[in-house]
Scaffold this active site. Structure first.
Site, PDB file in Angstrom:
ATOM      1  CE  LYS A  12      -3.189   3.113   1.016  1.00 15.14           C
ATOM      2  NZ  LYS A  12      -2.294   4.271   1.235  1.00 15.14           N
ATOM      3  N   GLY A  46       1.483   4.897  13.094  1.00 13.44           N
ATOM      4  CA  GLY A  46       2.062   3.637  13.548  1.00 13.44           C
ATOM      5  C   GLY A  46       1.385   3.105  14.787  1.00 13.44           C
ATOM      6  CD  GLU A  99      12.063   4.511   9.273  1.00 17.23           C
ATOM      7  OE1 GLU A  99      11.953   5.559   9.959  1.00 17.23           O
ATOM      8  OE2 GLU A  99      12.119   4.495   8.043  1.00 17.23           O
ATOM      9  CB  CYS A 115      12.350   9.593   9.978  1.00 17.54           C
ATOM     10  SG  CYS A 115      12.926   8.158   9.056  1.00 17.54           S
ATOM     11  CD  GLU A 133       9.306  12.999  11.970  1.00 15.61           C
ATOM     12  OE1 GLU A 133      10.278  12.446  11.439  1.00 15.61           O
ATOM     13  OE2 GLU A 133       8.227  12.414  12.204  1.00 15.61           O
TER      14      GLU A 133
END
Length: 483
Positions: free
Chosen positions: A181, A239, A256, A290, A388
């Site tokens: 996906k 996540g 991750e 990241c 982030e």
């Protein structure tokens, strides 16, 4: 008319039930193509096709699977120019990055996992000291890697070639089948990868690609009872939701997630090296990565010089059309993401940070550009330091001594990759061992692609890359017998 992409399910190219959505070039803002919107039923059909294909594929020899991966690597490398142009158009990456770090790395990863490695290893014999029948004789044992089964691979938008290849190639090498996906912003490259695998001889159902801009496609790919494992690259928030579903179904996870990498720069550091390394945050994927050293912790003796040199470096970088050979900083992925990054810069101002350079929207005729931005005089409690941003923004925080530097570096929810710059190599290694991060770069932002990759804390679960990926996409089975 721009092409309308089909889904890839069970070895066939299938028209989507939900129509198509537009894929936009972040630099020119024109239409790159039309990506398919898979329905929930079509995603479940892809998972069922992968389940049906798993038995035969898992029973093929490692050499047969390696041959398919090797042929796919050759096809991708042979179409490097074509594929890189598509990647550039979908992501806004500079053409050099699209060629080298996107398509080039994807080909290298398929070649890497075309290398057959032992799937079993002997365990030293030992006397069975206790058991249901008491003390027994010497027992032999063998540890064997077995495929997990059907793996759903949910990939990130910042690299639609290297990231999917890093999941698909080791998963297939271990005998798993996959349902991919891709991110809705740039899924067309992943369909080209599927075409390369089909041409390389991958059997029907072993690789399936389903896309969609709505949440239902991803949710179905995670929740399907045919799926045994989910490999996800993306934000920590998403996540966590995936992990909750995996927990209910006892599915394996490889996560991750986000990062807010600390770069500790000590007084004795080589400033040229530190500036060049930290400066990759401005240029590499326009900060949409990241692993970027976005949170700079500078010892006070070098703080002013480091800020000055980082500002000069940022101002020197050319922002513009990624097709131009001298462009270093391209656009971010979308208008909404540009707005998000800009809102963080404004937040930094309100929190008391000094915008040393950047902070404005570049004057360009089109595209979702953010100027390389340096925020100084920050403190570790500011949101621009803790959260982030995923853009070309660096925040600098001063510290006094080693103890404070380590404490500041570890005072974060994240723990993916940290960095240490120091002329004292012994101190650099000592500090690295104290950092709560899955990886630490010493006087470099480079990576060894055989070293384990993954995060501590909210930066992820599990490790991949190199031989570690073969373990990530396998279960370990113990076979024991009397010696």
């Amino acid at each position: 008319m721009t092409a309308r992409q089909s889904l890839f399910v069970g070895g066939s190219w299938v028209e989507p039930d939900g129509g198509h959505h537009e894929v936009i070039d972040p630099a020119g803002e024109q239409t790159v193509g039309w990506a398919p919107e898979a329905s929930r039923d079509q995603v479940l059909a892809a998972c069922a096709a992968a389940r049906e294909a798993f038995g035969p594929w898992s029973r093929t020899s490692p050499e047969e699977r390696a041959a398919v991966l090797g042929r796919a690597a050759g096809i991708i490398a042979g179409r490097l120019t074509e594929y890189a142009e598509l990647a550039r158009a979908e992501t806004g990456a500079t053409l050099g990055t699209a060629r080298g770090m996107q398509v080039g790395v994807a080909a290298a990863r398929f070649r890497r996992y075309a290398r057959v490695e032992p799937a079993e290893w002997a365990i030293p014999p030992q006397i069975n000291e206790a058991g249901p029948m008491g003390k027994a004789g010497v027992m032999g044992a063998l540890a064997v890697r077995q495929p997990v089964g059907v793996v759903t691979c949910i990939t990130s938008y910042n690299n639609p070639w290297a990231n999917p290849a890093g999941k698909i190639a080791p998963a297939l090498a271990m005998g798993n089948t996959v349902v991919v996906k891709p991110a809705p912003q740039d899924p067309l490259s992943v369909y080209r990868m599927a075409e390369a695998l089909e041409a390389a001889g991958v059997p029907p159902g072993v690789v399936n690609v389903v896309s969609g801009s709505r949440t239902e496609a991803g949710e179905a790919a995670v929740a399907s009872p045919d799926v045994d494992m989910v490999s996800f690259t993306g934000s920590t928030a998403v996540g966590q939701r995936i992990a909750e579903v995996c927990g209910r179904g006892m599915k394996r996870q490889l996560m991750e997630l986000g990062g807010k990498g600390a770069a500790l720069v000590f007084d004795d550091a080589d400033l040229g090296s530190a500036v060049a390394g930290i400066g990759t945050t401005f240029s590499f994927y326009s900060g949409q990565i990241c692993t970027a050293p976005t949170r700079v912790l500078a010892q006070r003796g070098v703080y002013d010089r480091l800020v000055e040199q980082l500002a000069s470096y940022a101002r020197w970088l050319k922002v513009g059309d990624p097709r131009e050979p001298d462009t270093v900083v391209g656009p971010v992925i979308s208008a909404s993401h540009r707005d998000r990054v800009e809102s963080y810069v404004e937040l930094g101002r309100k929190e008391g940070a000094v915008v040393v350079t950047g902070g404005e929207r570049p004057d360009l005729p089109s595209g979702f550009y953010v100027a390389p931005t340096l925020l100084a005089d920050c403190t570790n409690d500011m949101r621009v330091v803790r959260e982030e941003i995923f853009g070309p923004v660096v925040a600098v925080v001063p510290f006094d001594d080693e103890e404070e530097g380590v404490a500041l570096a570890n005072d974060t929810d994240y723990g993916l990759i940290d960095y240490v710059w120091s002329g004292d190599v012994a101190r650099a290694f000592r500090v690295a061992r104290r950092l709560r991060a899955g990886g630490v770069g010493i006087n470099t932002v480079g990576r060894n692609m055989e070293a384990p990759f993954g995060g501590f804390k909210r930066s992820g679960v599990g490790r991949d890359v190199g031989s570690y990926a073969l373990h990530a996409y396998s279960e370990v089975q113990a076979i024991v017998w009397p010696g």
